[in-house]
Design a protein around this motif. Structure first.
Motif, PDB file in Angstrom:
ATOM      1  N   PHE A 169      40.701  37.074  44.101  1.00 15.53           N
ATOM      2  CA  PHE A 169      40.164  36.134  43.106  1.00 15.53           C
ATOM      3  C   PHE A 169      38.896  36.674  42.451  1.00 15.53           C
ATOM      4  O   PHE A 169      38.052  35.914  42.005  1.00 15.53           O
ATOM      5  CB  PHE A 169      39.918  34.755  43.714  1.00 15.53           C
ATOM      6  CG  PHE A 169      41.155  34.108  44.235  1.00 15.53           C
ATOM      7  CD1 PHE A 169      42.196  33.779  43.385  1.00 15.53           C
ATOM      8  CD2 PHE A 169      41.303  33.854  45.595  1.00 15.53           C
ATOM      9  CE1 PHE A 169      43.351  33.199  43.869  1.00 15.53           C
ATOM     10  CE2 PHE A 169      42.458  33.278  46.082  1.00 15.53           C
ATOM     11  CZ  PHE A 169      43.489  32.948  45.216  1.00 15.53           C
ATOM     12  N   TRP A 170      38.767  37.983  42.412  1.00 13.29           N
ATOM     13  CA  TRP A 170      37.629  38.674  41.821  1.00 13.29           C
ATOM     14  C   TRP A 170      36.298  38.262  42.456  1.00 13.29           C
ATOM     15  O   TRP A 170      35.244  38.557  41.930  1.00 13.29           O
ATOM     16  CB  TRP A 170      37.591  38.488  40.312  1.00 13.29           C
ATOM     17  CG  TRP A 170      38.791  39.097  39.663  1.00 13.29           C
ATOM     18  CD1 TRP A 170      39.835  38.439  39.121  1.00 13.29           C
ATOM     19  CD2 TRP A 170      39.082  40.483  39.549  1.00 13.29           C
ATOM     20  NE1 TRP A 170      40.775  39.329  38.650  1.00 13.29           N
ATOM     21  CE2 TRP A 170      40.329  40.594  38.907  1.00 13.29           C
ATOM     22  CE3 TRP A 170      38.426  41.664  39.922  1.00 13.29           C
ATOM     23  CZ2 TRP A 170      40.928  41.818  38.620  1.00 13.29           C
ATOM     24  CZ3 TRP A 170      39.023  42.886  39.629  1.00 13.29           C
ATOM     25  CH2 TRP A 170      40.256  42.950  38.992  1.00 13.29           C
TER      26      TRP A 170
ATOM     27  N   ALA B 296      45.632  45.447  38.877  1.00 17.30           N
ATOM     28  CA  ALA B 296      44.758  44.294  38.678  1.00 17.30           C
ATOM     29  C   ALA B 296      45.518  43.235  37.890  1.00 17.30           C
ATOM     30  O   ALA B 296      46.373  43.548  37.069  1.00 17.30           O
ATOM     31  CB  ALA B 296      43.501  44.700  37.916  1.00 17.30           C
ATOM     32  N   ASP B 297      45.205  41.985  38.187  1.00 11.35           N
ATOM     33  CA  ASP B 297      45.764  40.867  37.433  1.00 11.35           C
ATOM     34  C   ASP B 297      44.770  39.713  37.501  1.00 11.35           C
ATOM     35  O   ASP B 297      43.623  39.901  37.901  1.00 11.35           O
ATOM     36  CB  ASP B 297      47.150  40.475  37.947  1.00 11.35           C
ATOM     37  CG  ASP B 297      47.156  40.001  39.390  1.00 11.35           C
ATOM     38  OD1 ASP B 297      46.090  39.608  39.906  1.00 11.35           O
ATOM     39  OD2 ASP B 297      48.235  40.008  40.004  1.00 11.35           O
ATOM     40  N   GLY B 298      45.185  38.528  37.157  1.00 12.53           N
ATOM     41  CA  GLY B 298      44.291  37.382  37.126  1.00 12.53           C
ATOM     42  C   GLY B 298      43.779  36.936  38.480  1.00 12.53           C
ATOM     43  O   GLY B 298      42.786  36.217  38.570  1.00 12.53           O
ATOM     44  N   THR B 299      44.443  37.341  39.565  1.00  8.22           N
ATOM     45  CA  THR B 299      44.021  36.898  40.897  1.00  8.22           C
ATOM     46  C   THR B 299      43.207  37.942  41.649  1.00  8.22           C
ATOM     47  O   THR B 299      42.737  37.684  42.746  1.00  8.22           O
ATOM     48  CB  THR B 299      45.243  36.532  41.755  1.00  8.22           C
ATOM     49  OG1 THR B 299      46.061  37.696  41.910  1.00  8.22           O
ATOM     50  CG2 THR B 299      46.040  35.422  41.119  1.00  8.22           C
TER      51      THR B 299
ATOM     52  N   GLY C  41      42.334  42.504  42.162  1.00 10.11           N
ATOM     53  CA  GLY C  41      42.752  43.878  41.930  1.00 10.11           C
ATOM     54  C   GLY C  41      42.419  44.752  43.118  1.00 10.11           C
ATOM     55  O   GLY C  41      41.736  44.330  44.049  1.00 10.11           O
TER      56      GLY C  41
END
Length: 186
Positions: free
Chosen positions: A168-169, A133-136, A138
């Motif tokens: 982008f979640w 997972a990261d800011g863009t 997961g």
């Protein structure tokens, strides 16, 4: 004005959520045409995998690095393995990775310790979980390898993979895939 902005956002999110519910890869999950028939097994009985095999498989699609290495899949991989010897009993599988100089890696898998199980007439390795997972966004995926013998003596691997993620979640993406491997008997 505020009500129509809410409607636009709800419509956008609904379309995004519904469009991301399935992901198609275009890779056929069917058993490859022209490959030997698989020996039939039943229930929770493991097939006898004993034999000598080429380390690198032919495959329907290569899902990850080293995926076609039998020694790697069974935990005995050292560089330059070109063949694998398996010795099976009802509770253990002894794995030897070899090259031209001899045995270069060994592994003993135990049913009692959860290194494998047996289901539907197949030798089943534990599920492998991968996640990130990261800011863009997961994802979380899992894959499991089922091993069976082919009628001609080859070892057939069926890898079942499934996963779910979010771009982008906001946009969910999910799907499943089956990959096939054939390790030739030598």
């Amino acid at each position: 004005m505020l009500a129509s902005l809410k409607n636009v956002i709800v419509c956008y999110l609904s379309v995004a959520l519904l469009s991301g519910c399935a992901a198609l890869t275009g890779i056929s999950p069917k058993y490859p045409e022209g490959w030997p028939s698989i020996s039939s097994g039943s229930g929770d009985e493991c097939p006898d995998l004993s034999g000598r095999y080429q380390n690198l498989a032919t495959y329907s699609f290569l899902p990850m690095a080293a995926a076609n290495s039998l020694a790697f899949r069974l935990g005995a991989e050292l560089k330059d393995a070109d063949r694998v010897v398996l010795v099976f009993s009802s509770a253990t599988l002894r794995v030897e990775a070899l090259n031209s100089t001899g045995v270069i890696g060994e592994q003993l898998l135990s049913k009692e310790h959860g290194d494998f199980s047996c289901s539907d007439g197949a030798f089943v390795l534990p599920i492998v979980i991968d996640k990130n997972a990261d800011g863009t966004g997961g994802y979380r995926s899992g894959s499991r390898l089922y091993l069976r013998r082919a009628l001609g003596g080859a070892l057939i691997g069926e890898e079942r993979t499934s996963g779910i993620g979010a771009i982008f979640w906001l946009v969910p993406v999910g799907g499943w895939q089956t990959f096939w491997f054939q390790w030739e008997a030598i």
